[in-house]
Design a protein around this motif. Structure first.
Motif, PDB file in Angstrom:
ATOM      1  N   PHE A   9       0.831  -1.199   0.000  1.00 12.16           N
ATOM      2  CA  PHE A   9       0.000   0.000   0.000  1.00 12.16           C
ATOM      3  C   PHE A   9       0.872   1.259   0.000  1.00 12.16           C
ATOM      4  O   PHE A   9       0.574   2.242   0.661  1.00 12.16           O
ATOM      5  CB  PHE A   9      -0.957   0.009   1.189  1.00 12.16           C
ATOM      6  CG  PHE A   9      -1.786  -1.237   1.277  1.00 12.16           C
ATOM      7  CD1 PHE A   9      -2.698  -1.535   0.269  1.00 12.16           C
ATOM      8  CD2 PHE A   9      -1.643  -2.115   2.319  1.00 12.16           C
ATOM      9  CE1 PHE A   9      -3.454  -2.695   0.330  1.00 12.16           C
ATOM     10  CE2 PHE A   9      -2.398  -3.277   2.382  1.00 12.16           C
ATOM     11  CZ  PHE A   9      -3.307  -3.562   1.384  1.00 12.16           C
ATOM     12  N   GLY A  10       2.003   1.208  -0.746  1.00  9.49           N
ATOM     13  CA  GLY A  10       2.850   2.373  -0.917  1.00  9.49           C
ATOM     14  C   GLY A  10       3.811   2.659   0.225  1.00  9.49           C
ATOM     15  O   GLY A  10       4.560   3.617   0.176  1.00  9.49           O
ATOM     16  N   LYS A  11       3.819   1.861   1.290  1.00  8.42           N
ATOM     17  CA  LYS A  11       4.695   2.106   2.432  1.00  8.42           C
ATOM     18  C   LYS A  11       5.754   1.016   2.515  1.00  8.42           C
ATOM     19  O   LYS A  11       5.462  -0.159   2.311  1.00  8.42           O
ATOM     20  CB  LYS A  11       3.895   2.119   3.735  1.00  8.42           C
ATOM     21  CG  LYS A  11       2.879   3.233   3.807  1.00  8.42           C
ATOM     22  CD  LYS A  11       2.138   3.177   5.116  1.00  8.42           C
ATOM     23  CE  LYS A  11       1.088   4.277   5.164  1.00  8.42           C
ATOM     24  NZ  LYS A  11       0.327   4.228   6.400  1.00  8.42           N
ATOM     25  N   ALA A  12       6.988   1.398   2.837  1.00  4.43           N
ATOM     26  CA  ALA A  12       8.046   0.412   3.025  1.00  4.43           C
ATOM     27  C   ALA A  12       7.753  -0.386   4.296  1.00  4.43           C
ATOM     28  O   ALA A  12       7.333   0.168   5.306  1.00  4.43           O
ATOM     29  CB  ALA A  12       9.400   1.102   3.126  1.00  4.43           C
ATOM     30  N   LEU A  13       7.951  -1.695   4.254  1.00  4.40           N
ATOM     31  CA  LEU A  13       7.652  -2.561   5.389  1.00  4.40           C
ATOM     32  C   LEU A  13       8.871  -2.915   6.228  1.00  4.40           C
ATOM     33  O   LEU A  13       8.744  -3.285   7.370  1.00  4.40           O
ATOM     34  CB  LEU A  13       7.013  -3.866   4.904  1.00  4.40           C
ATOM     35  CG  LEU A  13       5.647  -3.730   4.271  1.00  4.40           C
ATOM     36  CD1 LEU A  13       5.167  -5.081   3.768  1.00  4.40           C
ATOM     37  CD2 LEU A  13       4.658  -3.192   5.283  1.00  4.40           C
ATOM     38  N   ALA A  14      10.058  -2.879   5.651  1.00  5.14           N
ATOM     39  CA  ALA A  14      11.241  -3.279   6.398  1.00  5.14           C
ATOM     40  C   ALA A  14      12.426  -2.438   5.957  1.00  5.14           C
ATOM     41  O   ALA A  14      12.443  -1.896   4.864  1.00  5.14           O
ATOM     42  CB  ALA A  14      11.525  -4.752   6.175  1.00  5.14           C
ATOM     43  N   ASP A  15      13.410  -2.360   6.834  1.00  2.00           N
ATOM     44  CA  ASP A  15      14.607  -1.596   6.504  1.00  2.00           C
ATOM     45  C   ASP A  15      15.725  -2.504   5.993  1.00  2.00           C
ATOM     46  O   ASP A  15      16.876  -2.143   6.005  1.00  2.00           O
ATOM     47  CB  ASP A  15      15.069  -0.781   7.711  1.00  2.00           C
ATOM     48  CG  ASP A  15      15.395  -1.653   8.909  1.00  2.00           C
ATOM     49  OD1 ASP A  15      15.205  -2.881   8.835  1.00  2.00           O
ATOM     50  OD2 ASP A  15      15.851  -1.098   9.915  1.00  2.00           O
ATOM     51  N   PHE A  16      15.367  -3.713   5.547  1.00  2.00           N
ATOM     52  CA  PHE A  16      16.329  -4.652   4.981  1.00  2.00           C
ATOM     53  C   PHE A  16      15.676  -5.353   3.803  1.00  2.00           C
ATOM     54  O   PHE A  16      14.465  -5.303   3.639  1.00  2.00           O
ATOM     55  CB  PHE A  16      16.767  -5.684   6.024  1.00  2.00           C
ATOM     56  CG  PHE A  16      15.625  -6.537   6.512  1.00  2.00           C
ATOM     57  CD1 PHE A  16      15.306  -7.726   5.888  1.00  2.00           C
ATOM     58  CD2 PHE A  16      14.856  -6.134   7.596  1.00  2.00           C
ATOM     59  CE1 PHE A  16      14.237  -8.502   6.325  1.00  2.00           C
ATOM     60  CE2 PHE A  16      13.795  -6.909   8.040  1.00  2.00           C
ATOM     61  CZ  PHE A  16      13.484  -8.090   7.406  1.00  2.00           C
ATOM     62  N   GLN A  17      16.498  -5.987   3.001  1.00  2.00           N
ATOM     63  CA  GLN A  17      15.978  -6.728   1.860  1.00  2.00           C
ATOM     64  C   GLN A  17      15.955  -8.212   2.200  1.00  2.00           C
ATOM     65  O   GLN A  17      16.955  -8.767   2.637  1.00  2.00           O
ATOM     66  CB  GLN A  17      16.843  -6.469   0.635  1.00  2.00           C
ATOM     67  CG  GLN A  17      16.782  -5.017   0.190  1.00  2.00           C
ATOM     68  CD  GLN A  17      17.688  -4.750  -0.988  1.00  2.00           C
ATOM     69  OE1 GLN A  17      18.718  -5.376  -1.134  1.00  2.00           O
ATOM     70  NE2 GLN A  17      17.283  -3.818  -1.821  1.00  2.00           N
ATOM     71  N   ALA A  18      14.813  -8.819   2.024  1.00  2.00           N
ATOM     72  CA  ALA A  18      14.666 -10.247   2.320  1.00  2.00           C
ATOM     73  C   ALA A  18      15.390 -11.077   1.262  1.00  2.00           C
ATOM     74  O   ALA A  18      15.345 -10.741   0.086  1.00  2.00           O
ATOM     75  CB  ALA A  18      13.195 -10.630   2.357  1.00  2.00           C
ATOM     76  N   PRO A  19      16.042 -12.156   1.688  1.00  2.00           N
ATOM     77  CA  PRO A  19      16.651 -13.034   0.695  1.00  2.00           C
ATOM     78  C   PRO A  19      15.576 -13.697  -0.146  1.00  2.00           C
ATOM     79  O   PRO A  19      14.473 -13.942   0.325  1.00  2.00           O
ATOM     80  CB  PRO A  19      17.417 -14.066   1.529  1.00  2.00           C
ATOM     81  CG  PRO A  19      16.766 -14.031   2.866  1.00  2.00           C
ATOM     82  CD  PRO A  19      16.214 -12.656   3.052  1.00  2.00           C
ATOM     83  N   VAL A  20      15.912 -13.963  -1.397  1.00  2.00           N
ATOM     84  CA  VAL A  20      14.988 -14.621  -2.312  1.00  2.00           C
ATOM     85  C   VAL A  20      15.596 -15.963  -2.712  1.00  2.00           C
ATOM     86  O   VAL A  20      16.757 -16.027  -3.123  1.00  2.00           O
ATOM     87  CB  VAL A  20      14.749 -13.772  -3.583  1.00  2.00           C
ATOM     88  CG1 VAL A  20      13.831 -14.504  -4.558  1.00  2.00           C
ATOM     89  CG2 VAL A  20      14.182 -12.414  -3.220  1.00  2.00           C
ATOM     90  N   TYR A  21      14.812 -17.020  -2.556  1.00  2.00           N
ATOM     91  CA  TYR A  21      15.246 -18.352  -2.958  1.00  2.00           C
ATOM     92  C   TYR A  21      14.229 -18.919  -3.929  1.00  2.00           C
ATOM     93  O   TYR A  21      13.053 -18.593  -3.870  1.00  2.00           O
ATOM     94  CB  TYR A  21      15.353 -19.286  -1.750  1.00  2.00           C
ATOM     95  CG  TYR A  21      16.370 -18.818  -0.743  1.00  2.00           C
ATOM     96  CD1 TYR A  21      17.725 -18.932  -1.007  1.00  2.00           C
ATOM     97  CD2 TYR A  21      15.972 -18.256   0.461  1.00  2.00           C
ATOM     98  CE1 TYR A  21      18.670 -18.493  -0.088  1.00  2.00           C
ATOM     99  CE2 TYR A  21      16.904 -17.820   1.387  1.00  2.00           C
ATOM    100  CZ  TYR A  21      18.255 -17.940   1.108  1.00  2.00           C
ATOM    101  OH  TYR A  21      19.183 -17.506   2.013  1.00  2.00           O
ATOM    102  N   THR A  22      14.703 -19.769  -4.819  1.00  2.00           N
ATOM    103  CA  THR A  22      13.818 -20.454  -5.749  1.00  2.00           C
ATOM    104  C   THR A  22      13.657 -21.899  -5.302  1.00  2.00           C
ATOM    105  O   THR A  22      14.647 -22.585  -5.019  1.00  2.00           O
ATOM    106  CB  THR A  22      14.397 -20.419  -7.179  1.00  2.00           C
ATOM    107  OG1 THR A  22      14.515 -19.056  -7.585  1.00  2.00           O
ATOM    108  CG2 THR A  22      13.498 -21.160  -8.151  1.00  2.00           C
ATOM    109  N   VAL A  23      12.423 -22.342  -5.208  1.00  2.00           N
ATOM    110  CA  VAL A  23      12.119 -23.743  -4.948  1.00  2.00           C
ATOM    111  C   VAL A  23      11.561 -24.286  -6.256  1.00  2.00           C
ATOM    112  O   VAL A  23      10.489 -23.890  -6.694  1.00  2.00           O
ATOM    113  CB  VAL A  23      11.116 -23.908  -3.791  1.00  2.00           C
ATOM    114  CG1 VAL A  23      10.665 -25.357  -3.682  1.00  2.00           C
ATOM    115  CG2 VAL A  23      11.730 -23.430  -2.485  1.00  2.00           C
TER     116      VAL A  23
END
Length: 169
Positions: A9-23
């Motif tokens: 909804f246009g607002k940043a949720l965290a001050d870090f970037q979550a790791p992305v993994y592919t399953v």
């Protein structure tokens, strides 16, 4: 790999970037989670990722009892969680063992049962104006699960079919 800034909804949720993994669902279930498990341990260390959850499990049932009754406990848990999830958990355990951490498969299976039945997470499915399906849920767990949340891209036949935010394992 890391996902860009997370927004809702246009607002940043965290001050870090979550790791992305592919399953990759085309891989054998025992191999699907290897990258994610080893990636989290590499990023945060065992003691700051999976160990607190396993320590909690060991307060419920001591490690000696898991080892002593491994086969009997698995006979109870495996029909509940199914063959595919059992195979995935077997791969997660193998990944942990490959870096020097002994995990009972029965422990992982019972934690899966515990999470699915007792956590009481709330989920919502909705369709957006363009006809896309959106799934939202809270991630109540009541345990120290710091450094276990990631974005997972679910792939089938070479294409990403879904992306989820979830606890690993």
């Amino acid at each position: 790999r890391y996902m860009g800034e997370r927004r809702q909804f246009g607002k940043a949720l965290a001050d870090f970037q979550a790791p992305v993994y592919t399953v990759d669902l085309d891989r054998p279930p025992e191999k699907r989670w290897e990258e994610a498990v080893l990636g989290q341990v590499h990023m945060h260390g065992w003691d700051q990722s999976f160990k607190p959850v396993l320590d909690y499990i060991d307060t419920v049932v001591p490690p000696t009892l898991w080892a002593e009754h491994e086969m009997e406990l698995r006979k109870i848990a495996e029909p509940i969680i199914g063959e595919e999830a059992t195979a995935e958990l077997r791969g997660i355990a193998a990944s942990a063992v490959s870096i020097g951490h002994n995990i009972s498969l029965a422990e992982l299976e019972f934690f899966q049962v515990f999470y699915e039945i007792l956590m009481e997470c709330t989920g919502v499915l909705a369709r957006d104006a363009e006809g896309g399906v959106v799934h939202g849920r809270n991630m109540d767990i009541g345990l120290a699960v710091t450094n276990l949340t990631a974005q997972v891209e679910w792939k089938k036949h070479g294409k990403v079919v879904m992306t989820s935010t979830q606890y690993l394992g």
